[in-house]
Design a protein around this motif. Structure first.
Motif, mmCIF file in Angstrom:
data_model
loop_
_atom_site.group_PDB
_atom_site.id
_atom_site.type_symbol
_atom_site.label_atom_id
_atom_site.label_comp_id
_atom_site.label_asym_id
_atom_site.label_seq_id
_atom_site.Cartn_x
_atom_site.Cartn_y
_atom_site.Cartn_z
ATOM 1 N N ARG A 140 -60.532 -18.807 38.270
ATOM 2 C CA ARG A 140 -60.292 -19.718 39.394
ATOM 3 C C ARG A 140 -60.448 -21.169 38.921
ATOM 4 O O ARG A 140 -61.517 -21.556 38.450
ATOM 5 C CB ARG A 140 -61.231 -19.400 40.562
ATOM 6 C CG ARG A 140 -60.876 -18.065 41.213
ATOM 7 C CD ARG A 140 -61.665 -17.810 42.491
ATOM 8 N NE ARG A 140 -61.752 -18.940 43.392
ATOM 9 C CZ ARG A 140 -60.757 -19.390 44.163
ATOM 10 N NH1 ARG A 140 -59.581 -18.807 44.120
ATOM 11 N NH2 ARG A 140 -60.942 -20.416 44.976
ATOM 12 N N ASN A 181 -60.973 -19.770 54.684
ATOM 13 C CA ASN A 181 -61.138 -20.812 53.679
ATOM 14 C C ASN A 181 -59.853 -20.868 52.865
ATOM 15 O O ASN A 181 -59.589 -20.016 52.026
ATOM 16 C CB ASN A 181 -62.340 -20.501 52.786
ATOM 17 C CG ASN A 181 -62.628 -21.624 51.799
ATOM 18 O OD1 ASN A 181 -61.779 -22.482 51.552
ATOM 19 N ND2 ASN A 181 -63.818 -21.628 51.226
ATOM 20 N N TRP A 183 -58.958 -22.534 50.469
ATOM 21 C CA TRP A 183 -59.117 -22.716 49.019
ATOM 22 C C TRP A 183 -59.246 -21.389 48.286
ATOM 23 O O TRP A 183 -59.168 -21.359 47.053
ATOM 24 C CB TRP A 183 -60.324 -23.607 48.740
ATOM 25 C CG TRP A 183 -60.193 -24.930 49.410
ATOM 26 C CD1 TRP A 183 -60.758 -25.312 50.603
ATOM 27 C CD2 TRP A 183 -59.428 -26.056 48.966
ATOM 28 N NE1 TRP A 183 -60.399 -26.600 50.922
ATOM 29 C CE2 TRP A 183 -59.586 -27.078 49.939
ATOM 30 C CE3 TRP A 183 -58.635 -26.296 47.862
ATOM 31 C CZ2 TRP A 183 -58.961 -28.313 49.822
ATOM 32 C CZ3 TRP A 183 -58.017 -27.534 47.740
ATOM 33 C CH2 TRP A 183 -58.190 -28.526 48.702
ATOM 34 N N THR A 184 -59.466 -20.296 48.999
ATOM 35 C CA THR A 184 -59.559 -18.986 48.354
ATOM 36 C C THR A 184 -58.219 -18.263 48.328
ATOM 37 O O THR A 184 -58.121 -17.156 47.805
ATOM 38 C CB THR A 184 -60.593 -18.092 49.069
ATOM 39 O OG1 THR A 184 -60.183 -17.911 50.439
ATOM 40 C CG2 THR A 184 -61.963 -18.740 49.049
ATOM 41 N N ARG A 185 -57.168 -18.879 48.895
ATOM 42 C CA ARG A 185 -55.851 -18.239 48.914
ATOM 43 C C ARG A 185 -55.272 -18.085 47.512
ATOM 44 O O ARG A 185 -54.592 -17.113 47.203
ATOM 45 C CB ARG A 185 -54.879 -19.069 49.746
ATOM 46 C CG ARG A 185 -54.995 -18.880 51.249
ATOM 47 C CD ARG A 185 -53.841 -19.614 51.920
ATOM 48 N NE ARG A 185 -53.862 -19.437 53.359
ATOM 49 C CZ ARG A 185 -52.944 -19.955 54.176
ATOM 50 N NH1 ARG A 185 -51.952 -20.665 53.672
ATOM 51 N NH2 ARG A 185 -53.016 -19.760 55.473
ATOM 52 N N ASP A 187 -55.763 -18.735 43.116
ATOM 53 C CA ASP A 187 -56.741 -18.884 42.035
ATOM 54 C C ASP A 187 -56.584 -20.197 41.288
ATOM 55 O O ASP A 187 -57.518 -20.653 40.636
ATOM 56 C CB ASP A 187 -56.606 -17.719 41.033
ATOM 57 C CG ASP A 187 -57.216 -16.438 41.559
ATOM 58 O OD1 ASP A 187 -58.133 -16.520 42.386
ATOM 59 O OD2 ASP A 187 -56.758 -15.358 41.138
ATOM 60 N N ASP A 220 -65.647 -26.317 52.323
ATOM 61 C CA ASP A 220 -64.948 -25.098 51.926
ATOM 62 C C ASP A 220 -64.491 -25.139 50.467
ATOM 63 O O ASP A 220 -64.509 -24.121 49.776
ATOM 64 C CB ASP A 220 -63.734 -24.857 52.829
ATOM 65 C CG ASP A 220 -64.139 -24.295 54.181
ATOM 66 O OD1 ASP A 220 -65.352 -24.080 54.382
ATOM 67 O OD2 ASP A 220 -63.262 -24.071 55.025
ATOM 68 N N ALA A 224 -65.648 -22.290 47.314
ATOM 69 C CA ALA A 224 -64.543 -21.385 46.987
ATOM 70 C C ALA A 224 -64.715 -20.647 45.669
ATOM 71 O O ALA A 224 -63.852 -19.864 45.282
ATOM 72 C CB ALA A 224 -63.224 -22.162 46.985
ATOM 73 N N GLY A 225 -65.809 -20.898 44.948
ATOM 74 C CA GLY A 225 -66.107 -20.124 43.738
ATOM 75 C C GLY A 225 -65.196 -20.418 42.561
ATOM 76 O O GLY A 225 -64.524 -19.529 42.044
ATOM 77 N N TRP A 226 -65.199 -21.674 42.103
ATOM 78 C CA TRP A 226 -64.348 -22.066 40.969
ATOM 79 C C TRP A 226 -65.064 -21.784 39.649
ATOM 80 O O TRP A 226 -66.280 -21.890 39.539
ATOM 81 C CB TRP A 226 -64.013 -23.551 41.056
ATOM 82 C CG TRP A 226 -63.417 -23.955 42.368
ATOM 83 C CD1 TRP A 226 -64.032 -24.641 43.380
ATOM 84 C CD2 TRP A 226 -62.099 -23.668 42.822
ATOM 85 N NE1 TRP A 226 -63.172 -24.802 44.436
ATOM 86 C CE2 TRP A 226 -61.965 -24.216 44.131
ATOM 87 C CE3 TRP A 226 -61.004 -22.996 42.273
ATOM 88 C CZ2 TRP A 226 -60.794 -24.117 44.868
ATOM 89 C CZ3 TRP A 226 -59.833 -22.896 43.005
ATOM 90 C CH2 TRP A 226 -59.736 -23.454 44.285
#
Length: 930
Positions: A140, A181, A183-185, A187, A220, A224-226
């Motif tokens: 991501r 969220n 931003w999670t759509r 990667d 958000d 989003a877990g980057w």
């Protein structure tokens, strides 16, 4: 049948050997607890899934070759060999490869890429992206860039690296479920920096509205877990204080991903405190306060190359010397109205600026400065602004004094004038009447005269195309203001010259189309400063600065649009200025004085002494002094030059701060680009598939009529028309590149299982080495483990029957087994008596020869650990000094105690990290029969 704990068994479902921990038969369900060869935790398997023997590697040469080749690839990765340059669509230059190598020289990938404009920081970032993905370290990825650069990121990542990024814009937020969220759509995302900047206040908004706004844009994105975040033009995040929104955004992004790249050609900008804030985003412990900004601390985090030091693949200078010429444009007899307009507007500005200064009306002061630049640009530009100013005066819609944002200086002239005209404060004495007169005069100019500089531009275009013998010569024209742009486009088009325009109001698709048109048949591109942001126009080498920004740094940025990697011609820059104007008089003397400073400090570019954010105000004061009171110009010029001299001194210090990198040698560079990794990966896949086919799986690899490979994997899936060569993929369309990023390929490395005692030792005969070679060859994995780290290297060992070790032959035999340069002697497998007696001998040699390799791993680990220790100790000391400055004794003592407890806990953790454990695992063993 009962098995003994510790024995190795074949798992049919896992397709690998596992070690038995314990057998169970609970409630008539027989199962076993086992440990995988590469797994840290135990797991359970049904007993019927396990067998005493499985498909051993030695039954076919392909099995042995697969393990040997996979180990060689894993070893190259652990030794730091770079993979991304081998399969990108762009061949990196030496300085770009240096940046990539430094980025992966430490486990913590958090760097500032500070190469000068035009050296390809985007390419360097793309190489880091690919390297992380090839090593399966990142999935991501978020890129934050100024609005004008987002389209460049999208196109360059696709064009050079086959990476698809998705643009997320503020408008997208309106169409989504409030609980989703966005931003999670995807990667891989690109967004503009300002679209995610948090706000603390907006007129008329409730707390709930602010929270909702910040949630979708700021909260958000951070949640989003980057894996990797890249921030372009990162110096903008430094801010004027640690409280501004952009710095808070930087802090949030810095904490939101383990890997971080900051990109900026001008990271310092003459402000050590802002530079410190920027560095603190990379590592807060290493840079706890301003005193930590030293060469020793900065250098490990910064990669910087200057144009003057950049070389190409042959070692020659990458950039030609550019040619710059100041072009004074005179007013002729047919430009009387223009001269009158210039002088009348200058009188209005002189009076207005003095009134604004007396009343401390900053907005009016800035408006007058911009008016002076507008009247030097074109009649249409000043007319447009006078018209808007008159409308506001007549409607009495003038607002209170505006607040200048932290990024005001980053705006181009057009954006600043739009902001000021809309929001400027109360009118000046008799201003309505004066503005009305000036507007009438400006409209007369437009109706009756052609701007003098427009005529000069047309004349120079004809002159240049004749001197260069190119009737289709391309010219990039810069102006500060959109009305001037519109006037020039009309003027040139009416005279048969094809024109396209670019400015900050255009969306991404419009910008892309304009660039495509200019790269095609269109001859002239007219751009504003905001429109030109992010342009790569190496196919054009003539730049005309139609109106000159007062800060010469803006000129440098404009020329940088064409003076880039891949520019085959000498860049020509023509700087237009109206003769006998305030601008002409200041610039004429300023350029001579500035050159003296450059020579004095050995600096070869004006940008080196102008990349300070304070420079704008220096030049504003200088030019306005010439307008207001020319007699004071020498005094103001002396002050300005002193500031520029300080900037030059600062530049020297910056060079020392960033310096110290060891340049990449050309032979290292060429070796890296010619690395055999793609061939190794193909060899590994091919050997694996042939081995699986021999086991009865539906696996195959065949070359098709086009010369590419068609693959059928053991699970029946297919990959057609593929190549493992990045260079081949670059040169061919409709071919699929297979790399270690492909899950089916990377899985072959992850499945790399060690030798197990139940395997007998195969006998082989080497076909390409001397026939008398005989003895034993083995491959060992040497590992270091701790509670923070795991690292491995592979050690090949060849010894003769007497147990004598030969280092050179060990590596050569490894190569031969990878290359399938051997035969397995069927029916001649060593029996169970030979195996148990040979393995202890080989292990004894491996323990002796492998100690040095383990010590290398240990030393590398300790260097990284001591680096962390040094940073943390420095941080604790800086925090202690800050606490000591607290005036309240009780508060001071409480915080000192808390800090001491934190440091004790940290020391305990470091003690645990110092404990390491070596491991030695046998991966392959063969007997070589001469």
């Amino acid at each position: 049948m009962a098995w003994q704990a510790g024995c190795w068994l074949w798992s049919k479902s896992q397709e690998c050997y596992v070690q038995l921990v314990e057998e169970h038969d609970l409630w008539q369900i027989p199962y076993c607890t086992v440990l995988g060869s590469n797994e840290p935790d135990t797991f359970c398997l049904p007993k019927h899934d396990l067998a005493e023997t499985g498909p051993n590697w030695h039954k076919t040469p392909f099995g042995l070759s697969y393990i040997a080749t996979a180990a060689r690839i894993a070893n190259a990765q652990s030794e730091g060999d770079l993979l991304s340059p081998l399969e990108a669509n762009v061949i990196p230059l030496p300085h770009q490869l240096k940046a990539l190598r430094k980025a992966f020289s430490h486990s913590q990938i958090r760097y500032l890429f500070a190469d000068e404009v035009g050296l390809g920081k985007t390419i360097e970032a793309g190489l880091v992206i690919r390297e992380l993905k090839l090593r399966r370290m990142a999935k991501r990825i978020l890129v934050c860039a100024p609005k004008g650069l987002v389209s460049q990121w999208l196109s360059e990542m696709l064009q050079h690296f086959n990476e698809t990024f998705h643009l997320v814009q503020p408008g997208d937020y309106k169409s989504i479920d409030s609980h989703e969220n966005i931003w999670t759509r995807y990667d891989q995302v690109v967004c503009s920096i300002d679209s995610i900047k948090p706000i603390e206040y907006r007129k008329g908004w409730t707390t709930k509205q602010l929270h909702a706004y910040n949630k979708t844009r700021f909260d958000d994105v951070l949640a989003a877990g980057w894996d990797l975040i890249i921030i372009d033009e990162a110096h903008r995040l430094g801010g004027s204080t640690d409280q501004v929104a952009r710095f808070k955004l930087g802090q949030g992004l810095a904490d939101a991903a383990p890997y971080l790249l900051l990109l900026s050609a001008t990271p310092h900008q003459g402000k050590t405190d802002a530079f410190h804030r920027l560095l603190s985003l990379l590592d807060e412990k290493a840079f706890p306060d301003v005193s930590s900004v030293t060469k020793e601390r900065v250098q490990p985090y910064v990669v910087r190359t200057e144009k003057s030091h950049a070389i190409n693949a042959e070692g020659a200078r990458l950039f030609n010397q550019r040619q710059t010429e100041l072009i004074p444009v005179s007013w002729g007899e047919h430009h009387k109205l223009q001269r009158q307009l210039y002088e009348a507007v200058t009188d209005y500005i002189r009076d207005g600026y003095n009134q604004a200064k007396a009343k401390r009306q900053n907005a009016i002061g800035f408006l007058m400065i911009l008016m002076q630049r507008l009247v030097s640009s074109s009649s249409r530009a000043i007319a447009k602004t006078l018209s808007k100013r008159l409308e506001a005066l007549e409607a009495n819609q003038l607002q209170a004094e505006i607040e200048f944002s932290d990024d005001w200086d980053d705006l181009d002239g057009q954006s600043q004038i739009d902001d000021l005209v809309q929001n400027s404060s109360s009118g000046l004495a008799n201003e309505k009447q004066e503005v009305s007169f000036l507007l009438s005069l400006a409209e007369q100019c437009i109706a009756q005269e052609v701007d003098a500089k427009a005529e000069a531009l047309l004349s120079w275009i004809y002159r240049l195309q004749q001197s260069e013998q190119d009737p289709n010569l391309k010219v990039l024209v810069f102006t500060e203001f959109v009305p001037t742009q519109q006037m020039l486009a009309q003027y040139l088009s009416e005279r048969g010259i094809s024109v396209v325009c670019l400015n900050g109001s255009m969306d991404l698709q419009e910008r892309k189309q304009v660039q495509q048109d200019f790269a095609g048949q269109t001859r002239v591109l007219i751009s504003t400063d905001a429109g030109g942001e992010g342009l790569n126009l190496q196919f054009c080498h003539v730049v005309v600065n139609y109106d000159m920004p007062w800060n010469p740094m803006r000129v440098e940025q404009r020329i940088g649009r064409v003076d880039r990697i891949g520019q085959p011609f000498v860049v020509k820059a023509l700087n237009f200025v109206l003769e006998n104007t305030a601008e002409h008089r200041v610039r004429d003397v300023l350029e001579d004085k500035l050159q003296i400073i450059l020579d004095e400090f050995g600096v070869d570019k004006t940008s080196d002494v102008l990349d300070s954010s304070a420079s704008n105000h220096v030049f504003d004061e200088l030019f306005m002094t010439q307008v207001l009171d020319p007699a004071k110009l020498d005094h103001e010029l002396a002050k300005a030059l002193e500031i520029l001299r300080d900037n030059a001194q600062e530049k020297r210090q910056q060079d020392a701060l960033f310096g110290g990198d060891i340049p990449l040698q050309l032979d290292e560079y060429k070796n890296a680009l010619n690395h055999p990794m793609p061939y190794w990966v193909e060899q590994m896949v091919s050997s694996f598939l042939h081995w699986q086919k021999a086991l009865g799986k539906p696996a195959s690899i065949n070359r098709n009529a086009k010369g590419f490979l068609d693959i059928t994997w053991p699970d029946g899936s297919t990959s057609n028309n593929v190549t493992f060569s990045g260079k081949q993929a670059q040169q061919t369309t409709n071919v699929n590149l297979l790399t270690l990023e492909e899950p089916k390929v990377s899985e072959l490395l992850q499945k790399l299982a060690p030798w197990v005692p139940s395997m007998p030792i195969p006998q082989i005969r080497l076909t390409q080495l001397p026939s008398g070679t005989s003895g034993f060859w083995s491959l060992w994995r040497i590992s270091l483990t701790s509670n923070q780290n795991n690292a491995s290297r592979y050690l090949p060992l060849y010894c003769n029957s007497d147990g004598r070790y030969f280092a050179a032959a060990s590596s050569r035999i490894w190569e031969a087994i990878c290359q399938l340069e051997f035969d397995v002697l069927q029916g001649a497998i060593s029996d169970d008596i030979t195996g148990p007696s040979v393995i202890p001998m080989l292990e004894s040699i491996a323990q002796r020869e492998g100690e040095a390799l383990f010590n290398t791993l240990h030393n590398e680990y300790l260097i990284e650990l001591e680096r962390e220790v040094s940073k943390a100790e420095f941080s604790f000391e800086a925090r202690r000094r800050a606490i000591e400055r607290i005036g309240l004794s009780e508060v001071k003592q409480y915080r000192l105690r808390q800090l001491e407890l934190e440091q004790i806990a940290w020391n305990d953790n470091i003690s645990n990290q110092r404990q390491v454990f070596p491991q030695l695992q046998l991966m392959l063993a063969v007997e070589i029969v001469g």
